[in-house]
Scaffold this active site. Structure first.
Site, PDB file in Angstrom:
ATOM      1  CG  ASP A 131     -22.166 -22.050  -6.817  1.00 39.18           C
ATOM      2  OD1 ASP A 131     -23.381 -21.921  -6.579  1.00 39.18           O
ATOM      3  OD2 ASP A 131     -21.277 -21.635  -6.039  1.00 39.18           O
TER       4      ASP A 131
ATOM      5  CG  ASP B  76     -18.878 -21.909   2.254  1.00 38.93           C
ATOM      6  OD1 ASP B  76     -17.971 -21.729   1.428  1.00 38.93           O
ATOM      7  OD2 ASP B  76     -19.878 -21.163   2.372  1.00 38.93           O
TER       8      ASP B  76
ATOM      9  CB  SER C 232     -30.921 -17.298  -6.636  1.00 41.38           C
ATOM     10  OG  SER C 232     -29.625 -16.810  -6.375  1.00 41.38           O
TER      11      SER C 232
ATOM     12  CB  VAL D 252     -23.863  -8.677   3.719  1.00 39.88           C
ATOM     13  CG1 VAL D 252     -23.922  -7.335   4.411  1.00 39.88           C
ATOM     14  CG2 VAL D 252     -25.248  -9.311   3.623  1.00 39.88           C
TER      15      VAL D 252
ATOM     16  CG  HIS E  50     -19.939 -17.796   0.985  1.00 35.28           C
ATOM     17  ND1 HIS E  50     -20.181 -19.106   0.669  1.00 35.28           N
ATOM     18  CD2 HIS E  50     -20.263 -17.076  -0.117  1.00 35.28           C
ATOM     19  CE1 HIS E  50     -20.632 -19.194  -0.572  1.00 35.28           C
ATOM     20  NE2 HIS E  50     -20.684 -17.967  -1.078  1.00 35.28           N
TER      21      HIS E  50
ATOM     22  CG  HIS F 268     -18.090 -25.404  -1.119  1.00 37.23           C
ATOM     23  ND1 HIS F 268     -19.290 -25.267  -0.489  1.00 37.23           N
ATOM     24  CD2 HIS F 268     -18.115 -26.621  -1.703  1.00 37.23           C
ATOM     25  CE1 HIS F 268     -19.994 -26.374  -0.666  1.00 37.23           C
ATOM     26  NE2 HIS F 268     -19.299 -27.207  -1.398  1.00 37.23           N
TER      27      HIS F 268
END
Lengths: 561, 561
Positions: B85, B204, B242, B374, B377, B399
Site C-alpha cells: 500500500d 499515520d 513481508s 500485534v 501502527h 493514512h
C-alpha cells in the site's frame, strides 16, 4: 450445506432420530427435526442472511425439502425465541402446510403473527406457552419449557421427553445473572433435569470460543450514560429492532435526560409497539413522539432510536449517513451511537456508515471505542456451568460454524463427557438416540434453499456461479445472422458488452475476425447453429484473453435464416 | 475518491503545495504530492486492494493522472517502506516515466526492484538512503530520513525542508520501545526537529481510534511459545509475507523446538530470501528445507511458514484448508497458527479457512483466541507523545478512513494545536503551506484508477455498476430477426439467461408475448431498430418484474433483415 447423503437405516421403534436441517455449520437458519415412532417435532425454523457467496439472494432457508413427504407427520413446531434466524423461515414452511401447531412464548408468537399476516398465511395453529409449562403435544412427545436469557425477551429452552431419551435444547441463550427484566436462565431447572437424567444436551455454540463470561447487559449503563451526558445536540441510537432490553435502557436514559424518543425504521416501530403492548417494554407516559412532530422539539430534546446498525444500505441510518433521509440530518455536535454487534461480513458496510456520519461532523460511538454492546450468547465459562450442572450422557453442539461447534464440544469433554459421546455434526447429519447412546447413522440433504425475488428454490448454485462470473468479469454477447444457402453472413456480428469495456471501437478488430472465421466455417460447409456458435465463442474468447487477460462470460448467438 | 474539483489558485513562489493523491479516506493507495517553485516531490506510491464495491478489479491506483502533464517536473519520489500500500503502484507510475529518482531504504528498494523486474521496467534510478541521511534531492527539496518502527523492517519517516516550511511525514509507524531488531522510532530526532520548528506534521492515523499503546512485538513470545509446546504433530504458521520480524520469531522458536522450516507461497519464499540476503532475517545454519524434501522429516520435525493469512482463495493456506494443496495436508493433531491481523472485509474469507482447517481436525490458533498478533501502527497514546515532542504548527492526519483521520485530528487538538491548524482533508485536497500556515485552497481529481486484467483506467464506475447488477441479478438477452418488407418476425425471439433461472420453459409464455408485441409494432409501421428493441425490453422487463420480482439486466437485440 453438504449434499453428501448416506441413506440412514429405517428408524427403530422407540428410538429418537435427530436431524439438524440448519444452523450446524452456519450462524443462522436454525432448525432441528426430531422424529420418533412416526411423529415429527420441529424446533425453530429460521433464515440465514446471504453473504458475498450468494450474490443477489434475499434469504437462505433451512433444508425444508426434507420434510416434503412428511408434512402430515409433523405434530408440532417449537419456536425458542423471535429472532429471524429462528423464526424467519416459518412462513415458507407454513406455505406447505399452514396448520402445523406452533408452540412458543407470548412475544415470540406475537412477532411470528405479524410475519404470517405479511405473508397472508391463514388457518394457523399457534399455542402460547410460558416457562415452567409442560405440554404433551402428541402421543410420543412430552415437552417442558424453561426460561432462558437472551438478547430478546421471553426466550425459552425446551426439554423433550421421549421413549428414545430426554433431550435438552437451549435455543439461543446466555446466563446474565442480573438481567434487566430479572428473568434469569433457569439453571435450577437445568439442575433438576440433570438429576432426572438428560440423554442429550444441545447447547448454543455461538460464543463457545470466547473465554470467560459474557458481560451483563447492565454493565453497559456507564458508557450509555456517558453518551447521553456528552451529547450536546441531536442523538441517534441504532440497535437491532428486536433488542427490547437495549431499547429499554435507551428509553430510561432518555427520560432521565429529558429527551423525547422517536422510533425510525419500520421494524423498530412495529416490534417496539408489540413489545410495549405485551408489557415487555415500559414506556413512561409522554416519552414517545412521532417522526412528523420532531421539528417541534430542539435537537437536544430528542433521541432517535433507529434501525440500520449493520450498515444495511436501505436502512434509516445509512440514508442519514448519505444525507438521503427525508427528515433527519446530522452535522457538527451531533452524536450517533451504534449500540450493536458487528456481525462478521458486515464490517465494510458498517464502517461505510461510520465514515459517512463522521464526515458530516457527528461523533460516532460504537463497540470499537466504548462498551456499548454485549453479546446475547453464553461464553465458554457459562457453557461449563451448564455441562457440570446437567451432566448429560451425550452432547451435540448446535448453532454455529464448525469452529464454534468444535470449541463447544471441547468444553463438553473438559467436563468429563467422553469424546465418543460428543457429536460434532453439521446440517443433514442423522443422529439416533436410544438407551442413552447417541450415534450418527447417516446423512440427508439439507442444502441451502435460496429465496430470490418471489421464487423459492429456483436459483441453484449453478446460477450463483454464473452471477459471480458476471459480477467480476461482465459479459460479451455476439449476435450474427447467417444464410446457409449462400454460405454467407447476413447481419452482424453485433457485439454487446456489459461490465466490461463498453468502448465499441475496441471491438472493431475482433468483429472482422469473427466475420472471417464464420464465413470460413460456412464455406467449409458447417451448417449447425451450435458449431457456428462455438466458432464465435472460440474466436472472441481467445481475443479477449490475449488482449485483456480477462474471462468475461461469452454468449454467442447465431441465427440461421 | 471524490471527483469534486475546485481549481486551486496558481502556486505562489516559495509556497509548498501538498496534495494527497491517495490514502486520505482509505486505508491503502498511499501517495502524497509536494510541489514548490515548479518542482514536484512524491512520497510513496501504493495500491489499494479492491473490496466488494469493486467486483473483479485487481488493484486500485492513487490519482496518478494528476501528474500526467507534470512528469518532467518530478524531482524524486521517497518510499517510506516496502508494503504494497506504499510501493505497489510504483511500476504504474514508472511506466509513464521510468527514470524518476526513487529514494528509499535498502530493504524497501530491494523489494521494489523485484517488482520492477516483474513489470520489465528498465532505466530506473534507485537511490539508497538510511536513517540519519540528509539528501538535497533538488534545488528546492532538502530531505532528512529518520528511523521508524513498523511491521516491516527498515521503514523511514521523512522530513522535507523547503522554503514554504518544514514538513515531517511519518510514513507508517509505531513506537515499540523494545523491538526485536532494536531499531526504535527516532523520537529523539522528532524532538530535535520540534526544537528546530515543524510547520506541518503528517502522521499515520490507522490506529488513532485505538486508546493506549500498541502491544510490543515481544509480548507475543509466550503465546507463540505455547503454540510450539502444544503442537504434537504438523505445525503451519501463516502470516504476511513481508512481516520479517514475525517470521524471525517463528524461526527462533523452530530452532528451539528442533523443527526445520519450509516456506510456502511465492511471495514468502521471495521476500524472506531478500530479507536474509540483506541481513534483516537471521536464519541459523541448516534450519531451512525445501518443500520437496518435506517428506524426509516427521510431521513434528517441521514448521511450515505460509502465505494466505487473509484467506486469499488461491493462497497456500486456502488450498490446504480445501484439501487442494499438492503437498501439504492437515488432519487430527495438527496445528495451524494465523499470526496475523484480520483486515476488515476479509472476515468471511478468513473464517472460511479456519472452518475448513477445523473440519479437517486441526487446532487453529488465531488472534481471536490467543495473543498471536500485534498491530504495526501507533495507537492514540503514541501519537500523543509525537504531538507533544514535536509541537508542530499544523497537523494533517494521513493514512486512514475519515473516521481515523478525525480521531487523529482530535488527538492533535488535545495537545493544544488549534482546530484551524488541524486539517482533516481527503484525497485530492490542495493544501498550501507558507509562513507557518497551512490552508486548503482547492481540490483536484484523485479518483480511483482501476487495474483490471491488463488494462489500467479502462474500467470506470459505470462498468462496475453494471457488474454489480449482473452479479446480483444476472441478465436476459433476447434476440429476434425481423423483416421490414413483410413486417414480420423472421427468427426468434430467442431468450438466453444467465445468473437467472435458466429453465428455458419458464420463458415460453413471454416468448409469445414478445413475438406478438413485435409483430404489432411492425404492422404499426415501426421500422427503427432502437424502437423495436425498446418494445422487447419493455415487454420482458414487465414480465420479469411481475413474475419474479427481480430486475436482471436486459439486452434486447433486434436484427433487421
Amino acid at each position: 450445506m453438504s449434499a453428501h447423503v448416506t441413506i440412514p437405516p429405517a428408524l427403530a421403534p422407540d428410538t429418537l432420530r435427530i436431524i439438524p436441517l440448519g444452523g450446524l455449520g452456519d450462524v443462522g437458519r436454525n432448525m432441528t427435526c426430531f422424529e420418533i415412532n412416526g411423529e415429527i417435532l420441529l424446533v425453530d425454523c429460521g433464515v440465514f442472511f446471504p453473504d458475498d457467496d450468494h450474490p443477489g439472494v434475499d434469504l437462505i432457508l433451512p433444508g425444508l425439502d426434507h420434510l416434503d413427504d412428511r408434512l402430515d407427520d409433523i405434530v408440532g413446531m417449537v419456536l425458542t425465541h423471535g429472532h429471524e434466524d429462528h423464526v424467519g423461515a416459518v412462513p415458507y414452511l407454513l406455505r406447505r402446510r399452514s396448520d402445523i401447531p406452533i408452540w412458543g412464548s407470548r412475544l415470540t408468537l406475537a412477532l411470528v403473527e405479524g410475519k404470517l399476516r405479511e405473508h397472508r398465511i391463514r388457518n394457523t395453529d399457534l399455542q402460547e406457552v410460558a416457562e415452567g409449562d409442560r405440554a404433551k403435544v402428541s402421543e410420543h412427545f412430552d415437552l417442558e419449557f424453561l426460561a432462558v436469557n437472551h438478547s430478546i425477551p421471553d426466550a425459552l429452552a425446551v426439554c423433550l421427553r421421549t421413549a428414545g431419551g430426554t433431550v435438552l435444547h437451549t435455543g439461543d441463550f446466555k446466563m446474565d445473572q442480573l438481567p434487566l427484566d430479572g428473568r434469569i436462565t433457569d439453571l435450577r431447572g437445568f439442575a433438576r433435569l440433570g438429576e432426572e437424567g438428560v440423554d442429550l444436551f444441545m447447547a448454543d455454540s455461538t460464543n463457545a470460543e470466547v473465554p470467560g463470561f459474557t458481560t451483563p447487559e447492565k454493565d453497559l449503563v456507564p458508557a450509555l450514560e456517558r453518551v447521553f451526558e456528552r451529547a450536546e445536540n441531536k442523538l441517534i441510537v441504532a440497535c437491532f429492532a428486536s433488542h427490547v432490553h437495549r431499547v429499554q435502557q435507551v428509553l430510561d436514559l432518555a427520560v432521565k435526560h429529558d429527551r423525547k424518543v422517536v422510533y425510525v425504521g419500520r421494524s423498530m416501530v412495529r416490534n417496539m409497539s408489540v413489545a410495549r403492548d405485551l408489557g415487555f417494554l415500559k414506556v413512561p407516559g409522554d416519552t414517545l413522539i412521532e417522526l412528523k412532530d420532531i421539528d417541534n422539539y430542539r435537537d437536544d430534546q430528542v433521541v432517535v432510536i433507529s434501525t440500520g446498525s449493520q450498515g444495511e444500505p436501505l436502512s434509516a441510518l445509512s440514508r442519514i449517513a448519505n444525507r438521503e433521509h427525508p427528515v433527519i440530518e446530522v452535522g457538527d455536535h451531533d452524536t450517533v451511537l451504534l449500540a450493536s454487534s458487528l456481525i462478521p461480513g458486515n464490517e465494510n458496510a458498517v464502517y461505510r456508515v461510520i465514515n459517512g456520519l463522521s464526515r458530516l461532523g457527528a461523533t460516532v460511538v460504537h463497540k470499537g471505542n466504548a462498551l456499548v454492546h454485549v453479546s446475547g450468547h453464553a461464553s465458554a465459562g457459562e457453557l461449563l456451568y451448564c455441562y457440570n450442572v446437567i451432566r448429560p450422557r451425550n452432547a451435540m453442539p448446535i448453532h454455529g460454524e464448525i469452529r464454534h461447534l468444535i470449541a463447544n464440544a471441547k468444553l463438553a469433554q473438559a467436563t468429563g463427557i467422553p469424546a465418543e459421546s460428543t457429536l460434532v455434526v453439521e446440517d443433514g447429519a442423522v443422529v439416533d438416540l436410544a438407551d442413552g447412546r447417541a450415534t450418527v447413522v447417516g446423512a440427508v440433504d439439507a442444502s441451502y434453499i435460496f429465496v430470490d425475488g418471489s421464487t423459492v428454490g429456483d436459483i441453484t448454485t449453478s446460477e450463483l456461479t454464473d452471477r459471480k462470473i458476471l459480477g467480476e468479469e461482465g459479459f460479451i454477447s455476439v449476435v450474427a445472422a447467417v444464410d446457409l444457402h449462400s454460405q454467407s453472413l447476413v447481419s452482424g456480428p453485433d457485439i454487446h458488452a456489459r461490465g466490461f469495456s463498453e468502448n465499441d471501437e475496441a471491438f472493431a478488430q475482433v468483429r472482422k475476425q469473427i466475420a472471417s472465421e464464420l464465413t470460413k466455417a460456412l464455406t467449409d460447409g458447417v451448417d449447425d447453429t451450435h458449431r457456428l456458435q462455438q466458432v464465435v465463442r472460440r474466436t472472441i474468447g481467445r481475443w479477449v484473453s490475449n488482449t485483456y487477460r480477462r474471462r468475461p462470460m461469452i454468449v454467442p448467438v447465431v441465427i440461421v435464416t
